[in-house]
Design a protein around this motif. Structure first.
Motif, PDB file in Angstrom:
ATOM      1  N   TYR A 125     -13.642 -16.105 -31.388  1.00  0.00           N
ATOM      2  CA  TYR A 125     -13.572 -16.316 -30.730  1.00  0.00           C
ATOM      3  C   TYR A 125     -14.041 -15.055 -28.479  1.00  0.00           C
ATOM      4  O   TYR A 125     -14.507 -15.706 -28.376  1.00  0.00           O
ATOM      5  CB  TYR A 125     -11.854 -16.074 -29.841  1.00  0.00           C
ATOM      6  CG  TYR A 125     -11.335 -16.717 -28.603  1.00  0.00           C
ATOM      7  CD1 TYR A 125     -10.659 -18.102 -28.304  1.00  0.00           C
ATOM      8  CD2 TYR A 125     -10.913 -15.686 -28.126  1.00  0.00           C
ATOM      9  CE1 TYR A 125     -10.751 -18.337 -26.915  1.00  0.00           C
ATOM     10  CE2 TYR A 125      -9.992 -15.671 -26.616  1.00  0.00           C
ATOM     11  CZ  TYR A 125     -10.130 -17.066 -26.501  1.00  0.00           C
ATOM     12  OH  TYR A 125      -9.138 -17.833 -24.873  1.00  0.00           O
ATOM     13  N   SER A 126     -14.237 -14.481 -29.347  1.00  0.00           N
ATOM     14  CA  SER A 126     -14.751 -13.241 -28.624  1.00  0.00           C
ATOM     15  C   SER A 126     -16.173 -13.127 -28.351  1.00  0.00           C
ATOM     16  O   SER A 126     -16.888 -13.455 -27.212  1.00  0.00           O
ATOM     17  CB  SER A 126     -14.215 -12.566 -29.237  1.00  0.00           C
ATOM     18  OG  SER A 126     -15.071 -10.562 -27.782  1.00  0.00           O
ATOM     19  N   TYR A 127     -16.472 -13.638 -29.230  1.00  0.00           N
ATOM     20  CA  TYR A 127     -17.833 -14.115 -29.269  1.00  0.00           C
ATOM     21  C   TYR A 127     -18.222 -15.456 -28.077  1.00  0.00           C
ATOM     22  O   TYR A 127     -19.008 -15.550 -27.348  1.00  0.00           O
ATOM     23  CB  TYR A 127     -18.609 -14.024 -30.661  1.00  0.00           C
ATOM     24  CG  TYR A 127     -20.404 -14.480 -30.687  1.00  0.00           C
ATOM     25  CD1 TYR A 127     -20.477 -13.593 -30.293  1.00  0.00           C
ATOM     26  CD2 TYR A 127     -20.170 -16.072 -31.367  1.00  0.00           C
ATOM     27  CE1 TYR A 127     -21.915 -14.125 -30.470  1.00  0.00           C
ATOM     28  CE2 TYR A 127     -21.730 -15.910 -31.734  1.00  0.00           C
ATOM     29  CZ  TYR A 127     -22.937 -15.365 -30.554  1.00  0.00           C
ATOM     30  OH  TYR A 127     -24.057 -15.955 -30.967  1.00  0.00           O
ATOM     31  N   GLN A 128     -17.639 -16.071 -28.689  1.00  0.00           N
ATOM     32  CA  GLN A 128     -17.466 -17.591 -28.102  1.00  0.00           C
ATOM     33  C   GLN A 128     -17.694 -16.894 -25.936  1.00  0.00           C
ATOM     34  O   GLN A 128     -18.071 -17.799 -25.797  1.00  0.00           O
ATOM     35  CB  GLN A 128     -16.665 -18.570 -28.434  1.00  0.00           C
ATOM     36  CG  GLN A 128     -16.684 -19.917 -27.625  1.00  0.00           C
ATOM     37  CD  GLN A 128     -18.292 -20.289 -28.842  1.00  0.00           C
ATOM     38  OE1 GLN A 128     -18.061 -20.061 -30.040  1.00  0.00           O
ATOM     39  NE2 GLN A 128     -18.734 -20.856 -27.899  1.00  0.00           N
ATOM     40  N   LYS A 129     -16.269 -17.064 -25.815  1.00  0.00           N
ATOM     41  CA  LYS A 129     -16.187 -16.104 -24.337  1.00  0.00           C
ATOM     42  C   LYS A 129     -17.405 -15.161 -23.805  1.00  0.00           C
ATOM     43  O   LYS A 129     -17.444 -14.961 -22.963  1.00  0.00           O
ATOM     44  CB  LYS A 129     -15.430 -14.456 -24.450  1.00  0.00           C
ATOM     45  CG  LYS A 129     -13.331 -16.275 -24.580  1.00  0.00           C
ATOM     46  CD  LYS A 129     -13.084 -16.686 -23.464  1.00  0.00           C
ATOM     47  CE  LYS A 129     -12.482 -17.595 -23.341  1.00  0.00           C
ATOM     48  NZ  LYS A 129     -13.170 -18.447 -22.067  1.00  0.00           N
ATOM     49  N   GLN A 130     -17.879 -14.163 -24.516  1.00  0.00           N
ATOM     50  CA  GLN A 130     -19.562 -13.597 -23.875  1.00  0.00           C
ATOM     51  C   GLN A 130     -20.699 -14.358 -24.554  1.00  0.00           C
ATOM     52  O   GLN A 130     -21.270 -15.085 -23.549  1.00  0.00           O
ATOM     53  CB  GLN A 130     -19.455 -12.451 -25.084  1.00  0.00           C
ATOM     54  CG  GLN A 130     -19.140 -11.563 -25.541  1.00  0.00           C
ATOM     55  CD  GLN A 130     -18.899 -10.768 -26.470  1.00  0.00           C
ATOM     56  OE1 GLN A 130     -20.223 -10.178 -26.491  1.00  0.00           O
ATOM     57  NE2 GLN A 130     -18.026  -9.862 -26.486  1.00  0.00           N
ATOM     58  N   LEU A 131     -20.400 -15.601 -25.231  1.00  0.00           N
ATOM     59  CA  LEU A 131     -21.504 -16.701 -25.000  1.00  0.00           C
ATOM     60  C   LEU A 131     -21.601 -17.022 -23.206  1.00  0.00           C
ATOM     61  O   LEU A 131     -22.440 -17.850 -22.716  1.00  0.00           O
ATOM     62  CB  LEU A 131     -21.649 -17.309 -26.256  1.00  0.00           C
ATOM     63  CG  LEU A 131     -22.369 -17.447 -27.307  1.00  0.00           C
ATOM     64  CD1 LEU A 131     -21.959 -18.220 -28.276  1.00  0.00           C
ATOM     65  CD2 LEU A 131     -23.280 -16.592 -27.093  1.00  0.00           C
ATOM     66  N   GLU A 132     -20.018 -17.858 -22.893  1.00  0.00           N
ATOM     67  CA  GLU A 132     -19.719 -18.810 -22.696  1.00  0.00           C
ATOM     68  C   GLU A 132     -20.253 -18.022 -20.577  1.00  0.00           C
ATOM     69  O   GLU A 132     -20.673 -18.309 -20.179  1.00  0.00           O
ATOM     70  CB  GLU A 132     -17.605 -18.573 -22.017  1.00  0.00           C
ATOM     71  CG  GLU A 132     -18.149 -19.700 -22.950  1.00  0.00           C
ATOM     72  CD  GLU A 132     -16.391 -20.065 -23.186  1.00  0.00           C
ATOM     73  OE1 GLU A 132     -15.656 -19.621 -21.799  1.00  0.00           O
ATOM     74  OE2 GLU A 132     -15.886 -20.503 -23.706  1.00  0.00           O
ATOM     75  N   GLN A 187     -28.045 -10.112 -22.818  1.00  0.00           N
ATOM     76  CA  GLN A 187     -28.114 -11.262 -24.144  1.00  0.00           C
ATOM     77  C   GLN A 187     -28.123  -9.771 -25.226  1.00  0.00           C
ATOM     78  O   GLN A 187     -27.696 -10.862 -26.260  1.00  0.00           O
ATOM     79  CB  GLN A 187     -29.109 -11.762 -23.644  1.00  0.00           C
ATOM     80  CG  GLN A 187     -30.018 -11.646 -24.992  1.00  0.00           C
ATOM     81  CD  GLN A 187     -29.973 -13.439 -25.765  1.00  0.00           C
ATOM     82  OE1 GLN A 187     -29.718 -14.852 -24.538  1.00  0.00           O
ATOM     83  NE2 GLN A 187     -28.844 -14.008 -26.377  1.00  0.00           N
ATOM     84  N   ALA A 188     -28.797  -8.991 -25.114  1.00  0.00           N
ATOM     85  CA  ALA A 188     -28.576  -7.768 -25.991  1.00  0.00           C
ATOM     86  C   ALA A 188     -27.689  -7.251 -26.668  1.00  0.00           C
ATOM     87  O   ALA A 188     -27.361  -7.486 -28.229  1.00  0.00           O
ATOM     88  CB  ALA A 188     -29.497  -6.962 -26.161  1.00  0.00           C
ATOM     89  N   LYS A 189     -26.506  -6.929 -25.775  1.00  0.00           N
ATOM     90  CA  LYS A 189     -24.746  -7.437 -25.899  1.00  0.00           C
ATOM     91  C   LYS A 189     -24.506  -7.992 -26.676  1.00  0.00           C
ATOM     92  O   LYS A 189     -23.567  -7.676 -28.147  1.00  0.00           O
ATOM     93  CB  LYS A 189     -24.926  -6.994 -25.105  1.00  0.00           C
ATOM     94  CG  LYS A 189     -24.222  -5.196 -24.102  1.00  0.00           C
ATOM     95  CD  LYS A 189     -23.158  -5.054 -23.164  1.00  0.00           C
ATOM     96  CE  LYS A 189     -23.468  -3.394 -22.492  1.00  0.00           C
ATOM     97  NZ  LYS A 189     -22.517  -3.080 -21.263  1.00  0.00           N
ATOM     98  N   VAL A 190     -24.426  -9.312 -26.755  1.00  0.00           N
ATOM     99  CA  VAL A 190     -23.979 -10.516 -27.133  1.00  0.00           C
ATOM    100  C   VAL A 190     -24.755 -10.585 -28.586  1.00  0.00           C
ATOM    101  O   VAL A 190     -23.787 -11.001 -29.542  1.00  0.00           O
ATOM    102  CB  VAL A 190     -24.056 -11.855 -26.400  1.00  0.00           C
ATOM    103  CG1 VAL A 190     -23.810 -12.971 -27.216  1.00  0.00           C
ATOM    104  CG2 VAL A 190     -23.288 -11.858 -25.383  1.00  0.00           C
ATOM    105  N   ASP A 191     -25.878 -10.151 -29.188  1.00  0.00           N
ATOM    106  CA  ASP A 191     -26.928 -10.695 -30.129  1.00  0.00           C
ATOM    107  C   ASP A 191     -26.397  -9.344 -30.838  1.00  0.00           C
ATOM    108  O   ASP A 191     -25.869  -9.343 -32.033  1.00  0.00           O
ATOM    109  CB  ASP A 191     -28.112 -10.255 -30.062  1.00  0.00           C
ATOM    110  CG  ASP A 191     -28.650 -11.188 -29.826  1.00  0.00           C
ATOM    111  OD1 ASP A 191     -27.656 -12.379 -29.423  1.00  0.00           O
ATOM    112  OD2 ASP A 191     -29.964 -11.443 -28.678  1.00  0.00           O
ATOM    113  N   ALA A 192     -25.934  -7.960 -30.221  1.00  0.00           N
ATOM    114  CA  ALA A 192     -25.243  -7.180 -31.480  1.00  0.00           C
ATOM    115  C   ALA A 192     -23.720  -7.208 -31.332  1.00  0.00           C
ATOM    116  O   ALA A 192     -23.544  -6.867 -32.427  1.00  0.00           O
ATOM    117  CB  ALA A 192     -25.319  -5.550 -29.873  1.00  0.00           C
ATOM    118  N   PHE A 193     -23.243  -7.875 -30.303  1.00  0.00           N
ATOM    119  CA  PHE A 193     -21.729  -7.962 -31.282  1.00  0.00           C
ATOM    120  C   PHE A 193     -21.754  -9.303 -32.228  1.00  0.00           C
ATOM    121  O   PHE A 193     -20.824  -8.783 -33.212  1.00  0.00           O
ATOM    122  CB  PHE A 193     -20.817  -8.601 -30.308  1.00  0.00           C
ATOM    123  CG  PHE A 193     -19.672  -9.624 -30.169  1.00  0.00           C
ATOM    124  CD1 PHE A 193     -18.338  -8.206 -30.036  1.00  0.00           C
ATOM    125  CD2 PHE A 193     -19.122 -10.781 -30.070  1.00  0.00           C
ATOM    126  CE1 PHE A 193     -17.183  -8.923 -30.268  1.00  0.00           C
ATOM    127  CE2 PHE A 193     -18.110 -10.822 -30.560  1.00  0.00           C
ATOM    128  CZ  PHE A 193     -17.235  -9.953 -30.707  1.00  0.00           C
TER     129      PHE A 193
END
Lengths: 92, 266
Positions: free
Chosen positions: B32-39, B127-133
């Motif tokens: 869910y958190s990842y989804q939020k970050q992507l948004e 983007q880098a952070k989301v990838d790392a996450f």
């Protein structure tokens, strides 16, 4: 009752010991609220020692919820204060 | 109990319940958190696109204005060549107004460009952070799954299922044994009641019995002695009596087979 010392594990304590521990616990709360860092440290250690002395440690693979939780021995006053606020322990 | 211990315990439980209410599985929370970050990343990217569009519109406006400005300059030059200074003045003053607009737009353009660069950089960082996450999330999920499996294995090994099985077996065995003993005790009671077995529960009674036997045996001995004496004194008529007396003396021996069940009982 089962007591968790954060970072150490769980300990099983007979209910009869609680009057004794309660006194230290209330003292700890008072020192925390009063911002008495050295007093807080001393009482926390005394409390943890007492719990370790009176309790029997639960095996690591025991799956029991703790009724009471104590900060780890190296926790600072402000850390404990943060833990006791609403967002401290588990963020969110 | 109102001290630190209790409070921490209460907060822990409240937090745990809240976390459980929201999502029972931490893996779901992570997703869910990842989804939020992507948004969020999507929003930032849209922002970058919006700024870029504005910048392009400004550039178009600028070229338009510059074209108008040069037209006005041409017109001013022509008017002057034709000797119409008034017209030339008009054209040049309009051009001056346009030039002011151009300067303003250029400032805006620069600001937008700076903004766009910042946003692009932020988007890249995000983007880098989301990838790392995402990587971390997958690691955590894998670890969680492994821990879960381990807990289950641990439970199966150390805990409940097998151990309870053993305890169950032990209880079963104990129950069987108890039932067996009870059945045996019952059978013995019945046998005792029916008289098939002699109650010989106490040694004292044995002693009494032995003493009685000894006494009665003793009497027989005395009797026999008397008979023998009488025989010696009075002739052959005592012979029959002597045989009967022998039988009487043998009676304590008949007690012997009844003694054997005593060992069974003990």
């Amino acid at each position: 009752m089962i007591v968790r010392i954060m970072g150490e594990g769980q300990v099983k304590l007979a209910d009869s010991h609680f009057a004794e521990l309660n006194k230290l616990d209330d003292e700890l709360l008072e020192e925390m609220e009063g911002g008495d860092e050295p007093g807080f440290r001393r009482t926390l250690h005394a409390l943890l020692d007492k719990v370790r002395e009176l309790g029997t440690p639960l095996p690591d693979d025991a799956l029991e919820p703790s009724q009471l939780i104590l900060p780890s021995p190296d926790a600072t006053l402000s850390e404990v204060r943060d833990m006791l606020t609403d967002d401290g322990l588990i963020p969110g | 109990m109102s001290g630190v211990m209790k409070r921490m315990g209460m907060i822990f439980r409240a937090k745990a319940n809240k976390a459980l209410d929201r999502a029972e599985d931490p893996r779901e929370t992570l997703d869910y958190s990842y989804q939020k970050q992507l948004e969020l990343l999507q929003k930032v990217r849209r922002g970058v696109a919006d700024v870029a569009t504005s910048r392009k519109r400004l550039e178009l406006q600028l070229t338009q204005l510059q074209k108008q400005s040069s037209t006005l300059e041409d017109q001013g030059r022509k008017a002057l060549a034709l000797g119409r200074e008034d017209l030339a003045r008009e054209a040049l003053s309009r051009r001056a107004a346009l030039q002011q607009q151009v300067t303003d737009l250029e400032t805006q353009h620069q600001t937008l460009q700076g903004e766009e660069e910042k946003l692009t950089l932020a988007a890249q960082r995000l983007q880098a952070k989301v990838d790392a996450f995402r990587t971390k999330k997958e690691t955590i999920k894998a670890t969680y799954t492994a821990a879960q499996a381990q807990t289950r294995i641990g439970e199966a090994f150390s805990g409940i299922s097998e151990e309870m099985g053993d305890v169950g077996m032990a209880i079963q065995r104990a129950e069987d044994k108890t039932a067996q003993l009870q059945a045996r005790a019952g059978a013995i009671d019945e046998l005792l009641a029916s008289g098939a077995l002699d109650d010989s529960s106490g040694l004292a009674k044995d002693d009494i019995q032995t003493e009685l036997d000894r006494l009665s045996g003793g009497t027989d001995v005395e009797l026999e002695l008397q008979r023998m004496k009488a025989e010696l004194a009075g002739g052959s008529s005592g012979g029959q009596q002597a045989i009967e007396g022998g039988k009487g003396q043998a009676q304590p021996h008949s007690q012997q087979p009844q003694d054997t069940p005593r060992f069974d009982k003990q």
